[in-house]
Design a protein around this motif. Structure first.
Motif, mmCIF file in Angstrom:
data_model
loop_
_atom_site.group_PDB
_atom_site.id
_atom_site.type_symbol
_atom_site.label_atom_id
_atom_site.label_comp_id
_atom_site.label_asym_id
_atom_site.label_seq_id
_atom_site.Cartn_x
_atom_site.Cartn_y
_atom_site.Cartn_z
ATOM 1 N N SER A 1 -11.762 -37.632 24.604
ATOM 2 C CA SER A 1 -12.577 -36.712 25.137
ATOM 3 C C SER A 1 -11.704 -35.528 25.188
ATOM 4 N N PRO A 2 -11.891 -34.404 24.622
ATOM 5 C CA PRO A 2 -11.160 -33.109 25.018
ATOM 6 C C PRO A 2 -11.048 -32.793 26.272
ATOM 7 N N PRO A 3 -9.978 -32.373 26.882
ATOM 8 C CA PRO A 3 -9.975 -31.992 28.397
ATOM 9 C C PRO A 3 -11.113 -31.003 28.952
ATOM 10 N N THR A 4 -11.244 -29.875 28.068
ATOM 11 C CA THR A 4 -12.156 -28.785 28.220
ATOM 12 C C THR A 4 -13.676 -29.023 28.169
ATOM 13 N N ARG A 5 -13.840 -30.171 27.312
ATOM 14 C CA ARG A 5 -15.372 -30.516 26.890
ATOM 15 C C ARG A 5 -15.873 -32.093 27.404
ATOM 16 N N PHE A 6 -14.936 -32.550 28.240
ATOM 17 C CA PHE A 6 -15.412 -33.682 28.786
ATOM 18 C C PHE A 6 -16.712 -33.759 29.306
ATOM 19 N N PRO A 7 -17.751 -34.641 28.938
ATOM 20 C CA PRO A 7 -17.637 -36.009 28.264
ATOM 21 C C PRO A 7 -17.979 -36.071 26.673
ATOM 22 N N GLU A 8 -17.824 -34.958 26.057
ATOM 23 C CA GLU A 8 -18.092 -35.109 24.619
ATOM 24 C C GLU A 8 -16.805 -35.990 24.030
ATOM 25 N N GLU A 9 -17.431 -36.584 22.913
ATOM 26 C CA GLU A 9 -16.453 -37.427 22.186
ATOM 27 C C GLU A 9 -15.570 -36.624 21.057
ATOM 28 N N ASP A 10 -14.418 -36.793 21.125
ATOM 29 C CA ASP A 10 -13.358 -35.951 20.302
ATOM 30 C C ASP A 10 -13.690 -36.272 18.961
ATOM 31 N N ARG A 11 -14.056 -35.331 18.035
ATOM 32 C CA ARG A 11 -14.377 -35.632 16.654
ATOM 33 C C ARG A 11 -13.211 -34.757 15.605
ATOM 34 N N ASP A 12 -12.275 -34.200 16.280
ATOM 35 C CA ASP A 12 -11.297 -33.351 15.716
ATOM 36 C C ASP A 12 -10.372 -34.453 14.880
ATOM 37 N N VAL A 13 -10.044 -34.207 13.820
ATOM 38 C CA VAL A 13 -9.182 -34.544 12.842
ATOM 39 C C VAL A 13 -7.890 -34.423 13.355
ATOM 40 N N ARG A 14 -6.972 -35.714 13.709
ATOM 41 C CA ARG A 14 -5.525 -35.166 13.987
ATOM 42 C C ARG A 14 -4.570 -35.751 13.020
ATOM 43 N N GLY A 15 -3.418 -35.430 13.271
ATOM 44 C CA GLY A 15 -2.275 -36.197 12.635
ATOM 45 C C GLY A 15 -2.065 -37.424 13.002
ATOM 46 N N VAL A 16 -1.157 -38.182 12.211
ATOM 47 C CA VAL A 16 -1.100 -39.510 12.468
ATOM 48 C C VAL A 16 -0.166 -39.744 13.904
ATOM 49 N N ARG A 17 0.152 -38.882 14.627
ATOM 50 C CA ARG A 17 0.999 -38.953 15.892
ATOM 51 C C ARG A 17 -0.026 -39.401 16.896
ATOM 52 N N GLY A 18 -0.419 -40.685 17.269
ATOM 53 C CA GLY A 18 -1.672 -41.090 17.998
ATOM 54 C C GLY A 18 -1.858 -40.536 19.461
ATOM 55 N N CYS A 19 -0.786 -40.088 19.964
ATOM 56 C CA CYS A 19 -1.067 -39.713 21.542
ATOM 57 C C CYS A 19 -1.567 -38.262 21.447
ATOM 58 N N ALA A 20 -1.213 -37.454 20.536
ATOM 59 C CA ALA A 20 -1.684 -36.047 20.627
ATOM 60 C C ALA A 20 -3.273 -36.229 20.399
ATOM 61 N N ALA A 21 -3.765 -37.336 19.927
ATOM 62 C CA ALA A 21 -5.277 -37.294 19.443
ATOM 63 C C ALA A 21 -6.026 -37.458 20.605
#
Length: 194
Positions: free
Chosen positions: A74-94
Motif C-alpha cells: 500500500s502506498p504510504p500516502t494512500r493507505f489502505p489502497e492496494e498499490d497497483r503501480d508497476v515497479r522495477g525488479v528491485r523488490g523492496c522499493a515496490a
C-alpha cells in the motif's frame, strides 16, 4: 524500519490477546455475558467452525480466532489502497507499506431445535442475539483501543465492517475485519539495497 518475519504473526497474536481480554471485561460488566472462549487461537486462513459448546466447563464456550485474510503493498500516502503501480525488479522499493487485513471471528452457541423438534423460543433467540450484539461491540472497542498501542509509534489502521454470522450448525457469531499498516519493507534478498 524493516518488517520482521514475525511482524504479521505477532500482530495477529496481539489482537487475539486484546480481544480476549476485552471479552472477559465485558463478561464482568454485563450480566449473563460469556467471556473469552477457552478455544482462542491464531489460525491460518478462515477458521473451521469446530464447535461452539463449552469444552472447558467455564460457561464461556465458543471459539475466538484471528487470521490474516491477505497481505498487500500500500502506498504510504494512500493507505489502505492496494498499490497497483508497476515497479522495477528491485523488490523492496515496490512495497513502501505492508498492509495486513486481519479477520477476528467469534463464534457462540446458537439456539437450536429441542428434542421434540420445536424451534427455539423468542426469549432464547433474543438472549442469543444479545450475546452476539455485545460481542460485536466489544470486538470493535478492543480493536479501537488496542491497535494504536501495538507498534512502537502506534499503527495506522482502518476498521472494516462487522458482520453478524447467522446460525449454522449450532454456531453463530460475529466477524470483524481490520486492515493494519506495517511500515517498512524486509531487507532485499542477498543484502541488496532498494
Amino acid at each position: 524500519m524493516a518488517v520482521t518475519p514475525l511482524a504479521v504473526h505477532d500482530l495477529a497474536a496481539a489482537v487475539l490477546g486484546c480481544v480476549c481480554q476485552a471479552l472477559d471485561e465485558a463478561a464482568a460488566a454485563v450480566a449473563e455475558q460469556p467471556g473469552c472462549p477457552c478455544r482462542a487461537c491464531v489460525v491460518a486462513g478462515a477458521p473451521a467452525w469446530d464447535g461452539c459448546s463449552d469444552p472447558c466447563g467455564d460457561d464461556a464456550g465458543g471459539q475466538l480466532t484471528v487470521h490474516i485474510a491477505r497481505l498487500f503493498a500500500s502506498p504510504p500516502t494512500r493507505f489502505p489502497e492496494e498499490d497497483r503501480d508497476v515497479r522495477g525488479v528491485r523488490g523492496c522499493a515496490a512495497a513502501p507499506l505492508l498492509a495486513a487485513e486481519l479477520v477476528v471471528t467469534l463464534l457462540r452457541c446458537a439456539p437450536t431445535l429441542d428434542e421434540r423438534g420445536c424451534p427455539p423460543s423468542c426469549e432464547e433467540l433474543e438472549a442469543a442475539a444479545r450475546v452476539v450484539h455485545v460481542d460485536a461491540v466489544t470486538v470493535v472497542n478492543a480493536l479501537l483501543c488496542c491497535l494504536p498501542g501495538t507498534g512502537a509509534r502506534g499503527r495506522r489502521f482502518v476498521l472494516g465492517p462487522a458482520r453478524i454470522l447467522e446460525p449454522v450448525g449450532g454456531c453463530m457469531g460475529v466477524e470483524q475485519r481490520v486492515t493494519v499498516a506495517l511500515a517498512g519493507c524486509a531487507p532485499c534478498p542477498g543484502g541488496e539495497s532498494p
